[in-house]
Design a protein around this motif. Structure first.
Motif, mmCIF file in Angstrom:
data_model
loop_
_atom_site.group_PDB
_atom_site.id
_atom_site.type_symbol
_atom_site.label_atom_id
_atom_site.label_comp_id
_atom_site.label_asym_id
_atom_site.label_seq_id
_atom_site.Cartn_x
_atom_site.Cartn_y
_atom_site.Cartn_z
ATOM 1 N N UNK A 22 -13.364 -3.573 56.929
ATOM 2 C CA UNK A 22 -13.060 -5.012 57.051
ATOM 3 C C UNK A 22 -14.285 -5.839 56.692
ATOM 4 N N UNK A 23 -14.109 -6.839 55.840
ATOM 5 C CA UNK A 23 -15.178 -7.798 55.541
ATOM 6 C C UNK A 23 -14.912 -9.055 56.364
ATOM 7 N N UNK A 24 -15.893 -9.460 57.169
ATOM 8 C CA UNK A 24 -15.772 -10.687 57.969
ATOM 9 C C UNK A 24 -16.578 -11.760 57.254
ATOM 10 N N UNK A 25 -15.897 -12.667 56.562
ATOM 11 C CA UNK A 25 -16.611 -13.670 55.757
ATOM 12 C C UNK A 25 -17.326 -14.684 56.639
ATOM 13 N N UNK A 26 -18.483 -15.152 56.169
ATOM 14 C CA UNK A 26 -19.187 -16.193 56.940
ATOM 15 C C UNK A 26 -18.526 -17.564 56.722
ATOM 16 N N UNK A 27 -18.936 -18.541 57.517
ATOM 17 C CA UNK A 27 -18.458 -19.920 57.317
ATOM 18 C C UNK A 27 -19.680 -20.829 57.216
#
Ligand code: PLP
Length: 390
Positions: free
Chosen positions: A117-122
């Motif tokens: 899983x890639x958890x994208x930054x904000x």
């Protein structure tokens, strides 16, 4: 004592029209919708009417709407269901670091099952960059899941742009629209989404009911097994009163949304302007222009959000810190953390989420009580005293 409820992102009161619409389905029309006799047929018709209403409101067709027990189950069905159905194609999922735990914990679970899983930054406003989504896609990517509007800050994500990227690259796109539906226009075709989550109790419907929109032709594997309910996507005897309630809540939201959105934006802005005039050292979180009309998240420096909640509760005002599911733990909000907010500041964050029954008098009352609560807490805060002498 005056009571002011400003926690509508946690839950909303059930609308009187919804209660009225649900009432016959406990005593008179109580049949099992799978039964062949007329008791069953009436229940079945009520379910299909509600399905039409939900589908119509989000621009889908009724064959694409499946009832579940709420937002959490819909998110689980979307993410696990798509992952299981597509695992032969790949095992990579893209999501964001500010999702509700219904998505985040599901992704963590899938990681243990061998998915990546890639958890994208904000950014500092809590926005996901659609370019980042494009860059994260690999040959192995089978699902993108990015929420429509954040429950803590109200920031609205660029879902249509992310959906465009997903469509161009042929990857399934799910959005958790629990906080968006009923507050802002949501159309599955304009947003280019394949799967969408919504929940009843955030839109003046009952708790324990939700729906998942699944675009025709999209494969998801059921996560609850049993009978052939919900076209084999979700087994279990349908909760007819709650489904009817969800349909009515959607209908009521559709009638009121435009006007309510303007009215709530006015009240929210009045609340923020009053707070910033009356209280020093406040920090607003989220995107003010790209935000839900009803949500305001602010930190009061040098004090703990939990203490403010208790101070306001004594005066009849209900607000929350972070999301309802994480309040109770003193962990700083994962959403504010992802936005780069200093943990000392995020500890003092309060979410005000307004709703249908709130009036200008409610906001006046909050503005009368809140400054005293904050200044009393600051007077006891060693951090505040230190800052005064600095
Ligand atoms: N997703 C979001 C964005 C939410 O805000 C919530 C509830 O707080 C959920 C999912 C879970 O929905 P439910 O309470 O219907 O399980």
């Amino acid at each position: 004592m005056k009571k002011v409820y400003l926690d509508h992102n946690a839950s909303t009161p059930v609308h009187p029209d919804v209660i009225e619409a649900m009432a016959p389905f406990w005593r008179e029309v109580f049949g099992n919708a799978s039964s062949v006799h007329r008791f069953g047929q009436q229940a079945r018709k009520a379910i299909e009417d509600a399905r039409e209403k939900v589908a119509g409101f989000i621009g889908g067709s009724s064959q694409e709407v499946f009832f579940t027990s709420g937002g959490t189950e819909s998110d689980n069905l979307a993410v696990k269901g798509a992952a299981c159905a597509c695992r032969a194609k790949g095992r990579h999922i893209i999501t964001s670091s500010i999702e509700h735990h219904a998505v985040l914990s599901t992704c963590k679970h899938l990681e243990k099952q061998g998915f990546k899983v890639t958890y994208l930054p904000v950014d500092k406003y809590g926005l996901v960059d659609p370019d980042d989504v494009g860059k994260a896609i690999t040959e192995e990517t089978i699902l993108i899941s990015i929420m429509h509007a954040n429950n803590e800050t109200g920031t609205i994500e660029p879902i249509a742009d992310i959906g465009k990227v997903a469509k161009e690259r042929g990857v399934l796109f799910h959005t958790d629209a629990v906080q968006a539906v009923g507050k802002i226009p949501v159309n599955v075709n304009e947003l280019n989404v394949d799967i969408l989550t919504l929940s009843g109790h955030k839109i003046y419907g009952p708790k324990g009911i939700g729906a998942l929109y699944v675009r025709k032709g999209t494969r998801i594997e059921p996560q609850i097994h049993g009978g052939h309910h919900e076209k084999n996507k979700r087994a279990g005897t349908e909760n007819v009163p709650a489904i009817v309630g969800l349909g009515k809540a959607i209908e009521t939201a559709a009638d009121a949304m435009k006007e309510e959105s303007l009215r709530l934006t006015g009240l929210r802005d009045m609340l923020y302007s009053g707070i910033s005039k009356k209280i020093e050292s406040v920090v607003v979180h989220g995107h003010t222009a790209r935000g839900l009309p009803n949500t305001l998240n602010v930190s009061f420096e040098f004090v703990e959000g939990e203490s403010i909640i208790l101070g306001l509760d004594i005066k009849g005002i209900a607000v929350s810190s972070g999301s309802a599911c994480t309040s109770g733990s003193l962990e700083p909000s994962h959403v504010l953390k992802a936005m780069g907010v200093d943990p000392a500041i995020s500890q003092g964050s309060i979410r005000f989420s307004l709703g249908r029954d709130n009036t200008k008098e409610d906001i006046d009352y909050v503005l009368e009580i809140l400054p005293g609560v904050v200044s009393r807490l600051r007077a006891m805060s060693p951090l505040y005293k230190k800052s005064q002498y600095a």
